[in-house]
Scaffold this active site. Structure first.
Site, short mmCIF file in Angstrom:
data_model
loop_
_atom_site.label_atom_id
_atom_site.label_comp_id
_atom_site.label_asym_id
_atom_site.label_seq_id
_atom_site.Cartn_x
_atom_site.Cartn_y
_atom_site.Cartn_z
N SER A 148 0.83 -1.21 0.00
CA SER A 148 0.00 0.00 0.00
C SER A 148 0.86 1.25 0.00
CB SER A 148 -0.87 -0.03 1.26
OG SER A 148 -1.44 1.23 1.48
N TYR B 19 -1.24 -1.09 10.64
CA TYR B 19 -1.56 -1.68 9.33
C TYR B 19 -0.42 -1.44 8.34
CZ TYR B 19 -3.51 -1.90 4.60
OH TYR B 19 -3.69 -2.16 3.26
N LYS C 71 2.52 -3.98 6.39
CA LYS C 71 2.79 -4.04 4.95
C LYS C 71 4.30 -3.91 4.69
CE LYS C 71 -1.27 -4.65 3.30
NZ LYS C 71 -1.59 -5.91 2.66
P1 NAD Z 1 -10.72 -7.49 1.10
O1 NAD Z 1 -10.91 -7.49 2.58
O2 NAD Z 1 -11.91 -7.30 0.25
O3 NAD Z 1 -9.97 -8.83 0.65
C1 NAD Z 1 -9.10 -9.54 1.49
C2 NAD Z 1 -9.54 -10.99 1.48
O4 NAD Z 1 -8.64 -11.76 2.30
C3 NAD Z 1 -10.94 -11.18 2.05
O5 NAD Z 1 -11.71 -11.94 1.14
C4 NAD Z 1 -10.72 -11.94 3.35
O6 NAD Z 1 -11.78 -12.83 3.64
C5 NAD Z 1 -9.40 -12.65 3.08
N1 NAD Z 1 -8.61 -12.95 4.27
C6 NAD Z 1 -8.26 -12.09 5.27
N2 NAD Z 1 -7.50 -12.73 6.17
C7 NAD Z 1 -7.33 -14.00 5.74
C8 NAD Z 1 -6.63 -15.13 6.23
N3 NAD Z 1 -5.94 -15.08 7.39
N4 NAD Z 1 -6.67 -16.28 5.52
C9 NAD Z 1 -7.37 -16.35 4.36
N5 NAD Z 1 -8.06 -15.31 3.85
C10 NAD Z 1 -8.04 -14.15 4.53
O7 NAD Z 1 -9.62 -6.38 0.78
P2 NAD Z 1 -9.15 -5.78 -0.61
O8 NAD Z 1 -9.56 -4.35 -0.65
O9 NAD Z 1 -9.51 -6.69 -1.72
O10 NAD Z 1 -7.57 -5.78 -0.37
C11 NAD Z 1 -6.74 -6.86 -0.80
C12 NAD Z 1 -5.32 -6.59 -0.35
O11 NAD Z 1 -4.90 -5.33 -0.87
C13 NAD Z 1 -5.15 -6.49 1.16
O12 NAD Z 1 -3.94 -7.12 1.51
C14 NAD Z 1 -5.08 -5.00 1.42
O13 NAD Z 1 -4.32 -4.70 2.57
C15 NAD Z 1 -4.38 -4.52 0.16
N6 NAD Z 1 -4.68 -3.10 -0.13
C16 NAD Z 1 -5.97 -2.69 -0.25
C17 NAD Z 1 -6.26 -1.35 -0.47
C18 NAD Z 1 -7.69 -0.86 -0.55
O14 NAD Z 1 -7.91 0.34 -0.39
N7 NAD Z 1 -8.66 -1.72 -0.84
C19 NAD Z 1 -5.21 -0.42 -0.61
C20 NAD Z 1 -3.89 -0.87 -0.51
C21 NAD Z 1 -3.63 -2.24 -0.27
N1 UFG Z 2 -13.08 10.93 3.23
C1 UFG Z 2 -14.16 11.73 3.57
N2 UFG Z 2 -15.27 11.11 4.05
C2 UFG Z 2 -15.38 9.77 4.21
C3 UFG Z 2 -14.26 8.97 3.85
C4 UFG Z 2 -13.13 9.59 3.38
O1 UFG Z 2 -14.12 12.95 3.45
O2 UFG Z 2 -16.42 9.27 4.66
C5 UFG Z 2 -11.87 11.59 2.66
C6 UFG Z 2 -10.61 11.34 3.47
O3 UFG Z 2 -10.49 12.33 4.49
C7 UFG Z 2 -9.54 11.43 2.39
C8 UFG Z 2 -10.24 10.87 1.15
O4 UFG Z 2 -11.63 10.99 1.41
O5 UFG Z 2 -9.21 12.77 2.15
C9 UFG Z 2 -9.90 9.42 0.87
O6 UFG Z 2 -10.16 8.64 2.04
P1 UFG Z 2 -10.22 7.04 2.00
O7 UFG Z 2 -10.58 6.59 3.38
O8 UFG Z 2 -11.10 6.58 0.89
O9 UFG Z 2 -8.73 6.63 1.61
P2 UFG Z 2 -7.35 6.85 2.36
O10 UFG Z 2 -6.43 7.49 1.37
O11 UFG Z 2 -7.53 7.52 3.65
O12 UFG Z 2 -6.87 5.35 2.67
C10 UFG Z 2 -6.94 4.28 1.73
C11 UFG Z 2 -6.99 2.96 2.50
C12 UFG Z 2 -5.70 2.77 3.25
C13 UFG Z 2 -4.55 2.84 2.28
C14 UFG Z 2 -4.57 4.15 1.52
C15 UFG Z 2 -3.48 4.17 0.47
O13 UFG Z 2 -8.07 2.97 3.41
O14 UFG Z 2 -5.70 1.50 3.85
O15 UFG Z 2 -5.83 4.31 0.88
O16 UFG Z 2 -3.54 3.07 -0.36
F1 UFG Z 2 -3.40 2.72 2.95
#
Ligand code: NAD
Ligand code: UFG
Length: 347
Positions: free
Chosen positions: A134, A158, A162
């Site tokens: 991330s 978190y 990572k």
């Molecule tokens: P998500 O929660 O939808 O998907 C994660 C999946 O992993 C889920 O289906 C969950 O059931 C499964 N899981 C969790 N723990 C597990 C375990 N111990 N064993 C087996 N399965 C398990 O999340 P996502 O948004 O699809 O994110 C996927 C990956 O990308 C994550 O590692 C997350 O940290 C990373 N990531 C996500 C974002 C975002 O904003 N969505 C941003 C940066 C990085």
């Molecule tokens: N925001 C609002 N209202 C809301 C939610 C968010 O105003 O209800 C604003 C936040 O303050 C920020 C922007 O919208 O300015 C984006 O917020 P998000 O929560 O959608 O995303 P973040 O950038 O805060 O974080 C996300 C994931 C993190 C990850 C990061 C970078 O939640 O886990 O992107 O990948 F680390």
């Protein structure tokens, strides 16, 4: 860009966390280019229905085991029978606030789970891992856009899990010349598959902006809280680099067989430009035709004003570039929400 036509090498790919948001979209793209896919997911935040829909969209089969990646026996069984040639590792927990309240759970699941997975890979001599990291690993920007050389200083547990996993994978690749690790640092993944069949389905109140906006538009939430309007951005609201989940999924496909990639590689996956909260709200209103009620609240603890990616390394090394803009992101998100007002519920 990898398309069905120019993709030659088919692989057996194990997808951890494949029933989740990004994982399910990546499964679609893997199957579309002919890879064989096996998903392991404990469904703590994923949906088996999503996998059924992946089969429907692609008209292809995919195998699934409901197991935790910390279950060594379950992993050994999968490695012995499916014999994956590569692993795409999504499984993990991702709620920043929860990681502050319960850090040990995050270290146990994210770091412990990744060690368990790498151990199983070592035993089975599976040498290729792609990991979901991330942009949060960078912490407070020293300059923008972030490139991969930017110092890392995650500010919450978190983000620290990572960075630890990135380092563990790096060390793991050093042990054997055959091993390859690719770390993808995602910016803000949003959007849905254009069929409207799969998308993001957060449990409870969404933490992230896009699903919150969509739930205001579809009537599930009364109004959007905008956290801060006094940032040094174009309109005072926070700015982020929103990347369409399909562009993100295609970046994973790109990593699998790229001989330009080093044995250990870190790549930013973002669109390379930032969009403010108000800009996203306004585009969503235009696409949906629904006014989004909103209220300003103070800044959210721990939020940065603005950040975005320099994604040029991923473009150079994988011929990958994001092709879906904010308009397309809003269209696909809105279609998913209109067709699935209760998400995957009831399946
Ligand atoms: P998500 O929660 O939808 O998907 C994660 C999946 O992993 C889920 O289906 C969950 O059931 C499964 N899981 C969790 N723990 C597990 C375990 N111990 N064993 C087996 N399965 C398990 O999340 P996502 O948004 O699809 O994110 C996927 C990956 O990308 C994550 O590692 C997350 O940290 C990373 N990531 C996500 C974002 C975002 O904003 N969505 C941003 C940066 C990085
Ligand atoms: N925001 C609002 N209202 C809301 C939610 C968010 O105003 O209800 C604003 C936040 O303050 C920020 C922007 O919208 O300015 C984006 O917020 P998000 O929560 O959608 O995303 P973040 O950038 O805060 O974080 C996300 C994931 C993190 C990850 C990061 C970078 O939640 O886990 O992107 O990948 F680390």
């Amino acid at each position: 860009m990898n398309t069905q036509k120019d993709w030659k090498i088919k692989m057996r790919v194990l997808v951890t966390g494949g029933a989740g948001y990004i994982g399910s979209h990546t499964c679609v793209e893997l199957l579309n280019v002919g890879h064989e896919v096996f998903v392991v997911d404990n469904l703590c935040n994923g949906h088996e229905a999503a996998l059924e829909r992946v089969r429907g969209i692609t008209n292809r089969e995919l195998q699934f085991t409901n197991a935790d990646i910390r279950d060594a026996n379950a992993l050994d069984n999968i490695f012995n029978t499916f014999k994956p040639e590569a692993v795409i590792h999504f499984a993990g927990l991702k709620a920043v606030g929860e990681s502050v309240a319960n850090p040990l759970k995050y270290y146990e699941v994210n770091v412990g789970g990744s060690i368990s997975l790498l151990s199983a890979m070592s035993k089975a001599e599976c040498n290729n891992i792609v990991f979901s990291s991330s942009a949060t690993v960078y912490g407070k920007p020293k300059y923008l856009p972030y490139d991969e050389e930017h110092p890392t200083n995650p500010v919450n547990p978190y983000g620290r899990t990572k960075l630890m996993i990135e380092n563990i994978i790096h060390d793991w690749t050093k042990v054997d010349l055959k091993r390859k690790g690719t770390v993808l640092r995602y910016f803000n993944p949003v959007g849905a598959h254009e069929s409207g069949q799969i998308g993001e389905e957060p449990i409870g109140i969404p933490n992230n902006l896009m699903p919150y906006i969509a739930q205001v538009a579809d009537g599930r939430r009364e109004h959007l809280n905008i956290f801060g309007n006094d940032y040094e951005t174009a309109d005072g609201t926070g700015a982020r680099d929103y990347i369409h989940v399909i562009d993100l999924a295609l970046a994973h496909i790109g990593t699998l067989n790229q001989n330009k990639l080093d044995r250990f590689e870190v790549l930013n996956i973002g669109a390379g430009k930032s969009t403010t909260v108000l800009e996203l709200v306004s585009k969503f209103e235009e696409i949906s035709g629904v006014p989004i009620k909103s209220k300003y609240l103070p800044r959210r603890d721990g939020d940065l004003a603005a950040f975005w990616a320099n994604p040029s390394k991923a473009s150079e090394k994988m011929s990958w570039k994001p092709e879906r803009n904010i308009k397309k992101i809003c269209e696909d998100t809105w279609r998913w929400h209109k067709l699935n007002s209760t998400g995957y519920e009831g399946e």
